[in-house]
Design an enzyme around this catalytic site. Structure first.
Site, PDB file in Angstrom:
ATOM      1  N   THR A 152      -2.756   7.270   0.115  1.00 22.91           N
ATOM      2  CA  THR A 152      -3.594   6.808   0.850  1.00 22.91           C
ATOM      3  C   THR A 152      -4.787   8.235   0.850  1.00 22.91           C
ATOM      4  OG1 THR A 152      -4.483   7.243   3.147  1.00 22.91           O
ATOM      5  CG2 THR A 152      -2.913   8.562   2.795  1.00 22.91           C
ATOM      6  N   LYS A 204       1.032  -1.014   0.113  1.00 28.18           N
ATOM      7  CA  LYS A 204      -0.132  -0.090  -0.142  1.00 28.18           C
ATOM      8  C   LYS A 204       0.961   1.227  -0.347  1.00 28.18           C
ATOM      9  CE  LYS A 204      -3.789   2.154   2.769  1.00 28.18           C
ATOM     10  NZ  LYS A 204      -4.099   3.016   2.043  1.00 28.18           N
ATOM     11  N   GLU A 227      -3.349   0.508  -3.794  1.00 32.86           N
ATOM     12  CA  GLU A 227      -4.036   0.428  -2.019  1.00 32.86           C
ATOM     13  C   GLU A 227      -4.242  -0.783  -1.776  1.00 32.86           C
ATOM     14  OE1 GLU A 227      -5.677   2.565  -0.508  1.00 32.86           O
ATOM     15  OE2 GLU A 227      -5.849   4.254  -0.925  1.00 32.86           O
TER      16      GLU A 227
END
Length: 104
Positions: free
Chosen positions: A24, A21, A74
């Site tokens: 954000t 990931k 993500e």
């Protein structure tokens, strides 16, 4: 005790630490970060510190502009990503992508 600069849901912790990931998506309240910032990261649920990240970039985006590439960053599918964002920011159209890497 130092406070955390940004928090993530606990379910994202392993993906962040593993480098799966790398972005954000946040609303305007967290759009003040800038490239080069070093942030302490905590878990949303208990504010427990778990790593430090370096902000690579911050750029505006709308829900409709999200792509499979964003979803990949993500570590989820595009439909899932949109659903997660809608759950966190139900009425927000103006969002920001914060691109980061774990800082060691």
């Amino acid at each position: 005790m130092q406070s955390n600069d940004i928090t993530f849901y606990q379910r994202f912790e392993a993906d962040i630490l593993a480098g799966r990931k790398t972005i954000t998506i946040r609303d305007k309240s967290e759009s003040h970060f800038k490239a080069g910032d070093i942030l302490r990261v905590g878990r949303f649920e208990d504010n427990q510190y778990f790593c430090t990240i370096k902000v690579l970039s911050v750029s505006p985006i709308t829900l409709d502009e999200l792509t499979e590439q964003h979803a990949k960053q993500e570590n989820m599918g595009l439909d899932e990503l949109k659903e997660v964002i809608r759950g966190i920011y139900p009425s927000e159209e103006s969002l920001f992508i914060i691109k980061f890497r774990v800082f060691i």
